[in-house]
Design a protein around this motif. Sequence first.
Motif, PDB file in Angstrom:
ATOM      1  N   ALA A 107     -34.678 -39.841  -1.612  1.00 58.07           N
ATOM      2  CA  ALA A 107     -34.364 -39.441  -0.234  1.00 58.07           C
ATOM      3  C   ALA A 107     -35.642 -39.299   0.571  1.00 58.07           C
ATOM      4  CB  ALA A 107     -33.588 -38.123  -0.224  1.00 58.07           C
ATOM      5  N   PHE A 108     -35.655 -39.879   1.755  1.00 56.93           N
ATOM      6  CA  PHE A 108     -36.786 -39.637   2.665  1.00 56.93           C
ATOM      7  C   PHE A 108     -36.395 -39.949   4.107  1.00 56.93           C
ATOM      8  CE2 PHE A 108     -37.599 -44.052   1.225  1.00 56.93           C
ATOM      9  CZ  PHE A 108     -37.797 -44.714   2.422  1.00 56.93           C
ATOM     10  N   ASP A 109     -37.135 -39.344   5.036  1.00 55.51           N
ATOM     11  CA  ASP A 109     -37.024 -39.641   6.463  1.00 55.51           C
ATOM     12  C   ASP A 109     -37.993 -40.763   6.813  1.00 55.51           C
ATOM     13  OD1 ASP A 109     -35.546 -37.313   6.382  1.00 55.51           O
ATOM     14  OD2 ASP A 109     -36.872 -36.160   7.691  1.00 55.51           O
ATOM     15  N   TYR A 110     -37.668 -41.495   7.863  1.00 59.75           N
ATOM     16  CA  TYR A 110     -38.662 -42.389   8.446  1.00 59.75           C
ATOM     17  C   TYR A 110     -38.567 -42.270   9.966  1.00 59.75           C
ATOM     18  CZ  TYR A 110     -34.831 -45.817   8.972  1.00 59.75           C
ATOM     19  OH  TYR A 110     -33.649 -46.455   9.294  1.00 59.75           O
ATOM     20  N   ASN A 111     -39.704 -42.342  10.609  1.00 55.95           N
ATOM     21  CA  ASN A 111     -39.839 -42.044  12.032  1.00 55.95           C
ATOM     22  C   ASN A 111     -39.844 -43.336  12.843  1.00 55.95           C
ATOM     23  OD1 ASN A 111     -40.939 -41.528  14.622  1.00 55.95           O
ATOM     24  ND2 ASN A 111     -42.032 -39.733  13.891  1.00 55.95           N
ATOM     25  N   LEU A 112     -38.688 -43.674  13.406  1.00 57.54           N
ATOM     26  CA  LEU A 112     -38.571 -44.814  14.312  1.00 57.54           C
ATOM     27  C   LEU A 112     -37.486 -44.509  15.322  1.00 57.54           C
ATOM     28  CD1 LEU A 112     -38.825 -48.165  12.287  1.00 57.54           C
ATOM     29  CD2 LEU A 112     -40.245 -47.459  14.201  1.00 57.54           C
ATOM     30  N   GLY A 113     -37.527 -45.230  16.434  1.00 64.29           N
ATOM     31  CA  GLY A 113     -36.554 -45.000  17.491  1.00 64.29           C
ATOM     32  C   GLY A 113     -35.545 -46.124  17.596  1.00 64.29           C
ATOM     33  N   CYS A 114     -35.653 -46.905  18.638  1.00 66.53           N
ATOM     34  CA  CYS A 114     -34.612 -47.866  19.014  1.00 66.53           C
ATOM     35  C   CYS A 114     -34.438 -49.007  18.020  1.00 66.53           C
ATOM     36  CB  CYS A 114     -34.933 -48.426  20.394  1.00 66.53           C
ATOM     37  SG  CYS A 114     -35.338 -47.142  21.608  1.00 66.53           S
ATOM     38  N   SER A 115     -35.460 -49.297  17.225  1.00 69.17           N
ATOM     39  CA  SER A 115     -35.349 -50.333  16.189  1.00 69.17           C
ATOM     40  C   SER A 115     -35.025 -49.723  14.825  1.00 69.17           C
ATOM     41  CB  SER A 115     -36.661 -51.122  16.094  1.00 69.17           C
ATOM     42  OG  SER A 115     -37.728 -50.249  15.701  1.00 69.17           O
ATOM     43  N   CYS A 117     -32.431 -48.453  13.190  1.00 73.42           N
ATOM     44  CA  CYS A 117     -31.285 -48.909  12.408  1.00 73.42           C
ATOM     45  C   CYS A 117     -31.626 -50.195  11.666  1.00 73.42           C
ATOM     46  CB  CYS A 117     -30.087 -49.112  13.322  1.00 73.42           C
ATOM     47  SG  CYS A 117     -28.771 -50.132  12.640  1.00 73.42           S
ATOM     48  N   ILE A 118     -32.276 -51.122  12.356  1.00 70.74           N
ATOM     49  CA  ILE A 118     -32.638 -52.408  11.757  1.00 70.74           C
ATOM     50  C   ILE A 118     -33.621 -52.210  10.606  1.00 70.74           C
ATOM     51  CG2 ILE A 118     -33.673 -54.673  12.174  1.00 70.74           C
ATOM     52  CD1 ILE A 118     -31.001 -54.274  13.596  1.00 70.74           C
ATOM     53  N   TYR A 119     -34.658 -51.405  10.847  1.00 65.77           N
ATOM     54  CA  TYR A 119     -35.643 -51.150   9.797  1.00 65.77           C
ATOM     55  C   TYR A 119     -34.988 -50.468   8.599  1.00 65.77           C
ATOM     56  CZ  TYR A 119     -39.875 -52.577  12.283  1.00 65.77           C
ATOM     57  OH  TYR A 119     -40.854 -53.317  12.907  1.00 65.77           O
ATOM     58  N   GLY A 120     -34.031 -49.585   8.856  1.00 66.02           N
ATOM     59  CA  GLY A 120     -33.327 -48.911   7.775  1.00 66.02           C
ATOM     60  C   GLY A 120     -32.520 -49.885   6.934  1.00 66.02           C
ATOM     61  N   MET A 121     -31.858 -50.829   7.598  1.00 68.01           N
ATOM     62  CA  MET A 121     -31.106 -51.840   6.861  1.00 68.01           C
ATOM     63  C   MET A 121     -32.046 -52.693   6.008  1.00 68.01           C
ATOM     64  SD  MET A 121     -28.141 -53.199   9.445  1.00 68.01           S
ATOM     65  CE  MET A 121     -26.884 -52.080  10.079  1.00 68.01           C
ATOM     66  N   ALA A 122     -33.227 -53.004   6.547  1.00 65.69           N
ATOM     67  CA  ALA A 122     -34.208 -53.783   5.780  1.00 65.69           C
ATOM     68  C   ALA A 122     -34.685 -53.003   4.556  1.00 65.69           C
ATOM     69  CB  ALA A 122     -35.389 -54.154   6.676  1.00 65.69           C
ATOM     70  N   LEU A 123     -34.952 -51.706   4.732  1.00 69.97           N
ATOM     71  CA  LEU A 123     -35.357 -50.862   3.605  1.00 69.97           C
ATOM     72  C   LEU A 123     -34.251 -50.788   2.558  1.00 69.97           C
ATOM     73  CD1 LEU A 123     -37.024 -47.895   5.541  1.00 69.97           C
ATOM     74  CD2 LEU A 123     -38.191 -49.428   3.945  1.00 69.97           C
ATOM     75  N   LEU A 324     -44.732 -49.675  19.988  1.00 68.68           N
ATOM     76  CA  LEU A 324     -43.557 -50.513  20.261  1.00 68.68           C
ATOM     77  C   LEU A 324     -43.134 -51.259  18.994  1.00 68.68           C
ATOM     78  CD1 LEU A 324     -44.807 -51.959  23.651  1.00 68.68           C
ATOM     79  CD2 LEU A 324     -43.096 -50.176  23.384  1.00 68.68           C
ATOM     80  N   SER A 325     -41.845 -51.410  18.806  1.00 70.23           N
ATOM     81  CA  SER A 325     -41.360 -52.094  17.610  1.00 70.23           C
ATOM     82  C   SER A 325     -40.067 -52.829  17.926  1.00 70.23           C
ATOM     83  CB  SER A 325     -41.137 -51.091  16.486  1.00 70.23           C
ATOM     84  OG  SER A 325     -40.115 -50.167  16.832  1.00 70.23           O
ATOM     85  N   TRP A 326     -39.755 -53.794  17.092  1.00 65.82           N
ATOM     86  CA  TRP A 326     -38.526 -54.573  17.270  1.00 65.82           C
ATOM     87  C   TRP A 326     -38.099 -55.165  15.930  1.00 65.82           C
ATOM     88  CZ3 TRP A 326     -43.341 -55.809  19.100  1.00 65.82           C
ATOM     89  CH2 TRP A 326     -43.937 -56.971  18.606  1.00 65.82           C
ATOM     90  N   GLY A 327     -36.828 -55.532  15.843  1.00 70.45           N
ATOM     91  CA  GLY A 327     -36.331 -56.133  14.616  1.00 70.45           C
ATOM     92  C   GLY A 327     -34.894 -56.579  14.762  1.00 70.45           C
TER      93      GLY A 327
END
Length: 333
Positions: A107-115, A117-123, A324-327
């Motif tokens: 279990a862990f948190d990760y700090n991202l905003g508008c992207s 959900c996408i980064y989480g799916m990739a993880l 800024l990030s995107w995915g």
Amino acid sequence: MMAYIKAISYYLPDGVVTNEDLVAQFPEWSVEKVAKKVGVNLRHVAADNETAGDMAENAARRLFSEYNIDPKSIDFILLCTQSPDYHLPSTACILQDKLGIPTSSGAFDYNLGCSGCIYGMALAKGLITARIAQNVLLLTAETYNKYLHPSDKSNRSIFGDGAAACLISNDGIAEIGNFSLGTDGSGAEKLIIKTCGARQKQPTGISTVDAEGHICFDDYLYMDGGGIFNFTLEAVPAMMKDILKRNDVKIDEVDYFVFHQANKFMLDTIRKACVLPKEKFYINLEETGNTVSSTIMIGLKQCIDASTIHKGMNVMISGFGVGLSWGGTVLKF
């Protein structure tokens, strides 16, 4: 081994701020003006004592109940939030205990905003394909309204609080494709809270005025609207081409597009710039507002429930913003 979305649910807090509420505070605005430009009629706002962790817990419990999921089947928790309950420990660790998920789970948190959900799916896909986990609980939760200055009418009209939960496994309703991800930290100050982190622990009380005439408070969320808009128009079309290439899919083979719900004006501009059919492009912020990392999962859930998205469809999803990030990727239903 492939990774799939198996279930999605979401939670919105009970508190609501309508356009009429905002106009009462800012009489120079009209209800029609807010609705037309932003595309939001009301936004849900977390209670003073309600945290992102609380909302994530509620979203997860809805997921378990709606799909008859046993918490003991979960072996990893990912929580995307920029408003954690504590600096430490990770809110995901607290949720493991509250939700009755086994102590053998990661279990862990990760700090991202508008992207996020996408980064989480990739993880999650990486954890499953590497055989580190079999059932990943992806949670997104944000309480941006706690970061907004009361006089910030622009951002208060846009952002809503909310949370979403998604079970990602080695089987399910939608196969998760290959990802296009990107980062440009040179634009970090375009969407930022400058104080209360390690760089500047104490509030400063300092405010300035930006090039667009907006007041920028060090101690509250600041968004350079024009800068974020320009970044999005540059990043999204290029990202779309890369998503198609990585997934060996042609644009006319994509049946539906669910992008981060930033605001109606930005989404309309993106759709036109990318020459996407209106009937294939999801826009629905009217009763949620911009819930940051949860907008895509909320959109997917609403479309699945309404049968707008169904078996046999290719759906492109993408997020873009703070960083800024995107995915993005393609989901094959």
